[in-house]
Design a protein around this motif. Structure first.
Motif, PDB file in Angstrom:
ATOM      1  N   CYS A 377       0.821  -1.089   0.106  1.00  0.00           N
ATOM      2  CA  CYS A 377      -0.071   0.088   0.133  1.00  0.00           C
ATOM      3  C   CYS A 377       0.963   1.335   0.143  1.00  0.00           C
ATOM      4  O   CYS A 377       1.927   1.280   0.375  1.00  0.00           O
ATOM      5  N   TRP A 378       0.062   2.369  -0.479  1.00  0.00           N
ATOM      6  CA  TRP A 378       0.718   3.715  -0.179  1.00  0.00           C
ATOM      7  C   TRP A 378       0.435   4.289   1.026  1.00  0.00           C
ATOM      8  O   TRP A 378      -0.558   4.049   1.587  1.00  0.00           O
ATOM      9  N   VAL A 379       1.614   4.865   1.951  1.00  0.00           N
ATOM     10  CA  VAL A 379       1.201   5.499   3.080  1.00  0.00           C
ATOM     11  C   VAL A 379       1.373   6.856   2.936  1.00  0.00           C
ATOM     12  O   VAL A 379       2.471   7.337   2.339  1.00  0.00           O
ATOM     13  N   THR A 380       0.580   7.921   3.139  1.00  0.00           N
ATOM     14  CA  THR A 380       0.344   9.139   2.886  1.00  0.00           C
ATOM     15  C   THR A 380       1.138   9.958   4.074  1.00  0.00           C
ATOM     16  O   THR A 380       1.323   9.655   5.267  1.00  0.00           O
ATOM     17  N   ARG A 381       1.450  11.166   3.819  1.00  0.00           N
ATOM     18  CA  ARG A 381       1.996  11.981   5.004  1.00  0.00           C
ATOM     19  C   ARG A 381       1.044  12.255   5.876  1.00  0.00           C
ATOM     20  O   ARG A 381       1.379  12.253   7.164  1.00  0.00           O
ATOM     21  N   GLU A 382      -0.285  12.600   5.557  1.00  0.00           N
ATOM     22  CA  GLU A 382      -1.091  12.522   6.405  1.00  0.00           C
ATOM     23  C   GLU A 382      -1.443  11.390   7.335  1.00  0.00           C
ATOM     24  O   GLU A 382      -1.512  11.594   8.668  1.00  0.00           O
ATOM     25  N   MET A 383      -1.065  10.208   6.816  1.00  0.00           N
ATOM     26  CA  MET A 383      -1.268   9.072   7.629  1.00  0.00           C
ATOM     27  C   MET A 383      -0.215   8.946   8.843  1.00  0.00           C
ATOM     28  O   MET A 383      -0.321   8.628   9.984  1.00  0.00           O
ATOM     29  N   ASP A 418       6.983  16.069  -3.174  1.00  0.00           N
ATOM     30  CA  ASP A 418       6.970  14.970  -4.301  1.00  0.00           C
ATOM     31  C   ASP A 418       7.622  13.512  -4.034  1.00  0.00           C
ATOM     32  O   ASP A 418       7.826  12.834  -4.502  1.00  0.00           O
ATOM     33  N   ARG A 420       6.833   9.896  -2.249  1.00  0.00           N
ATOM     34  CA  ARG A 420       5.803   8.905  -1.928  1.00  0.00           C
ATOM     35  C   ARG A 420       6.457   7.699  -1.195  1.00  0.00           C
ATOM     36  O   ARG A 420       7.784   7.323  -1.155  1.00  0.00           O
ATOM     37  N   GLN A 512      -0.098   5.353 -11.962  1.00  0.00           N
ATOM     38  CA  GLN A 512      -0.635   6.506 -11.307  1.00  0.00           C
ATOM     39  C   GLN A 512       0.168   7.926 -11.579  1.00  0.00           C
ATOM     40  O   GLN A 512      -0.397   8.842 -11.332  1.00  0.00           O
ATOM     41  N   THR A 513       1.279   7.709 -12.173  1.00  0.00           N
ATOM     42  CA  THR A 513       2.356   9.076 -12.381  1.00  0.00           C
ATOM     43  C   THR A 513       2.586   9.461 -13.684  1.00  0.00           C
ATOM     44  O   THR A 513       2.929  10.579 -13.968  1.00  0.00           O
TER      45      THR A 513
END
Length: 696
Positions: A377-383, A418, A420, A512-513
């Motif tokens: 999974c991707w982990v965001t800065r908010e998470m 920038d 991820r 995605q990019t």
């Protein structure tokens, strides 16, 4: 601020010294107000003060990014002006210079506004300064939350009365030096080991966090060794670092800078190295071969070098001197073990971050056939901002992966727009992580400036280096997702976990990019090359010189995503192969043979047009001679100058363009003044092959 408050402050500071503790006082408001209050509070105690960041006129101050020059010093008062930027490395390192009874004054905007403040330090985490405008800082939001949760932190908000000073324990902390000059049993044990190793000519590594008295012990040991008739030298990364060692040595102790040691090779029975982790690993190894050494190093390297010393140098020392010894000091010497400031700094900067260990795989694993316990999974800065345990686990994993991890990497993780973060989970436990950053494309004018050596914008490592150093003219036109770090927990290594995470990235990043390439850059070793090549990556650049810290040659590798990338990559690989072939026929470092043998290479392939492009822009602009030597030598071999060259000029040009030849050495052999003169001569001689360009 009333006089009574200042009197109370002075009394409280005296009690703080009595207890051997330190505190953090936050001055939150306008910069003008905060600086004025910091000056008034500092004047009360007439103490040794370090001021980092902007100060009032006439106030002695050190720029935040020059914090390294304060290392090795001791201060009773520390002012950190965060209006000049909250540089995490500087904040952590400076706190370690504060002695017992000291107070760190942190100047900042109102706490509720601080995360939206246009922090100057944010520009370090973006490619262009304008990208930092309007950025919210999750790092500062977490920083403020940690401050507010700590009961030892004093906060004085502008417009509010001076905060009440909390009562302090009456338990005294008055360390007394024994006859040997030591402050506690751990120091005595360490000193005994140092003297024993000096007698037996055994290398010793002394590690500790800041404030444990490593430098003082070096001085005490030096005095004893000098008194016994041994010749002792002291070195450190800069002349400020060994101040405490020199202060605690009652005998004349000669300091020699590391580069002077290598050049002059003075005789010595013992070499003491202070702040060894801040000296490049190859240099340390050379010193270890020539001298019997005691290496003193900070455990948590606020400058990003502590892990490099542990992960890169110590294993090499095992091979060089298998019987070397290690001593670690845990007990503080500059402050009481009850001091609350050090654990606060560790929490603020995640210096103790560590991954959770997953269950070890077993040969009798009862997982049903075909079941997959891993998920991606991707982990965001908010998470990360809202899940402190997850942040600690992931940052701990990233720390395991790289020998130059520093507190600034925590801020980059939380603030860089920038960036991820891809994570592999086993159940709810992170077992692998990849840090990926977007790079390129660059605007046409900027791309040309990079290619010609006239511009060097922040970031964009792959497109800039491939264009300027690799001679790949179109490199700045493509979009890259660079894997900055990829790490697998030790319990899960050699099980294909890293390859599976990389395969997941190869599936999802292009979708995605819309990137052209997934790329990476790392210190080359045969095993790492095998990992990336097995996952479809191809080398397109190999550095000809060693990295200053790792001692390895950097390699850049790409995996093509778009149709344009798939068409272009074989052309780049052919040029890379041709350049390697030229270097191997010239002056080729022997240590690169193992790397060369491990590389998957396409047949050499270059175009006359590309070599001419490189030669022309080397001649009239600022391209790099060492990187361009293969193309330049090919060009000169197939072209005649417009203006004839003398025999001497032809010989000089041939020597300068020999792939792998060092300009400084060529200068000595041909009677030139040095490196710069050799480069100038190379450009002038190449200009004779071209008409002078009309554009600037």
């Amino acid at each position: 601020m009333a006089a009574a408050c200042l009197t109370e402050w002075q009394t409280w500071r005296q009690q703080l010294l009595h207890n051997g503790e330190r505190r953090l006082l936050v001055l939150a408001g306008s910069q003008t107000w905060a600086m004025a209050q910091a000056r008034r509070l500092g004047n009360v105690c007439h103490s040794r003060q370090l001021w980092l960041g902007q100060a009032e006129p006439g106030q002695a101050a050190l720029p935040v990014n020059k914090f390294q020059t304060a290392l090795g010093q001791e201060y009773d008062s520390l002012v950190f002006n965060a209006f000049s930027g909250l540089h995490p490395d500087a904040f952590g390192a400076a706190a370690g210079t504060l002695v017992a009874g000291g107070v760190m004054l942190l100047l900042c905007p109102p706490l509720t506004d601080w995360p939206e403040y246009a922090d100057p330090d944010l520009v370090r985490y973006v490619a262009q300064p304008e990208q930092a405008e309007g950025l919210d800082s999750p790092f500062l939001r977490r920083f403020v939350r940690q401050l507010q949760q700590d009961e030892s932190v004093l906060v004085w908000q502008q417009g509010a009365p001076f905060p009440p000073l909390p009562p302090l324990s009456s338990t005294p902390w008055q360390p007394a030096r024994d006859r040997q000059g030591c402050l506690n049993s751990q120091q005595r044990n360490a000193l005994a080991h140092m003297l024993r190793c000096a007698r037996t000519r055994t290398p010793l590594v002394l590690t500790a966090d800041r404030g444990r008295g490593k430098s003082s012990l070096l001085g005490l040991a030096a005095h004893r060794l000098l008194q016994s008739g041994l010749k002792v030298l002291l070195t450190a990364p800069n002349h400020h670092a060994p101040a405490q060692a020199l202060h605690h040595c009652a005998s004349p102790l000669r300091f020699v800078a590391p580069d002077a040691l290598l050049a002059e090779q003075p005789a010595a029975d013992m070499l003491l190295i202070d702040e060894a982790a801040a000296i490049p690993v190859p240099m340390l190894l050379t010193l270890a071969r020539r001298y019997c050494c005691i290496f003193a190093s900070t455990e948590h390297g606020y400058e990003g070098t502590g892990l490099g010393f542990q992960l890169k140098f110590q294993p090499r020392l095992n091979t060089l001197s298998p019987g070397w010894r290690k001593v670690h000091i845990k007990t503080p010497a500059r402050w009481s073990p009850r001091d609350p400031l050090e654990p606060l700094v560790f929490r603020l900067l995640a210096l103790n971050a560590a991954p959770v260990a997953p269950p070890r795989s077993r040969s009798d694993d009862s997982t049903p056939a075909g079941a997959d316990p891993l998920r991606f999974c991707w982990v965001t800065r908010e998470m990360l901002q809202n899940d402190e345990p997850l942040l600690q686990q992931l940052f701990g994993l990233l720390t395991l992966a790289h020998y130059q991890t520093r507190p600034s990497d925590l801020r980059q993780l939380l603030d860089a727009p920038d960036l991820r973060l891809a994570v592999t989970l086993q159940g709810n436990i992170p077992v692998a992580v990849a840090l990926v950053i977007r790079e390129g494309p660059l605007p046409a004018a900027l791309s040309q400036g990079v290619w010609r050596g006239q511009r060097r914008p922040r970031g964009h490592l792959l497109p800039q280096s491939l264009a300027f150093h690799g001679g790949l003219a179109r490199a700045c036109q493509f979009t890259y997702q660079r894997v900055m770090r990829i790490v697998v927990h030790p319990h899960c290594q050699q099980q294909g976990t890293g390859s599976r995470l990389l395969h997941w990235l190869q599936q999802h990043l292009p979708q995605q990019t819309g990137c052209d390439f997934i790329g990476t850059s790392f210190g080359a070793s045969p095993s790492l090359l095998a990992f990336w090549q097995q996952n479809g990556f191809w080398a397109v650049r190999l550095g000809q010189s060693r990295d200053g810290v790792s001692g390895l040659h950097a390699v850049m590798m790409l995996w093509p995503c778009s149709a344009a990338a798939k068409h272009t990559l074989p052309l780049w690989q052919g040029q890379f192969s041709a350049n390697l072939q030229a270097y191997r026929q010239g002056r080729w470092p022997e240590e690169l043979n193992a790397i060369y043998q491990a590389l998957d290479l396409l047949p050499p392939g270059v175009t006359e047009q590309q070599d001419s492009h490189i030669a022309r822009d080397f001649a009239f602009y600022h391209r790099d001679l060492s990187c361009d030597q293969p193309a330049l030598s090919r060009f000169v071999a197939t072209h005649a100058p417009l203006q004839p060259l003398s025999d001497r000029q032809q010989q000089l040009l041939a020597a300068l363009l020999t792939p792998g030849a060092l300009p400084a050495q060529t200068a000595r052999e041909h009677g030139l003044s040095g490196h710069k003169a050799a480069i100038t001569q190379a450009r002038q001689l190449l200009q004779s092959f071209f008409m002078v360009p009309s554009e600037t």
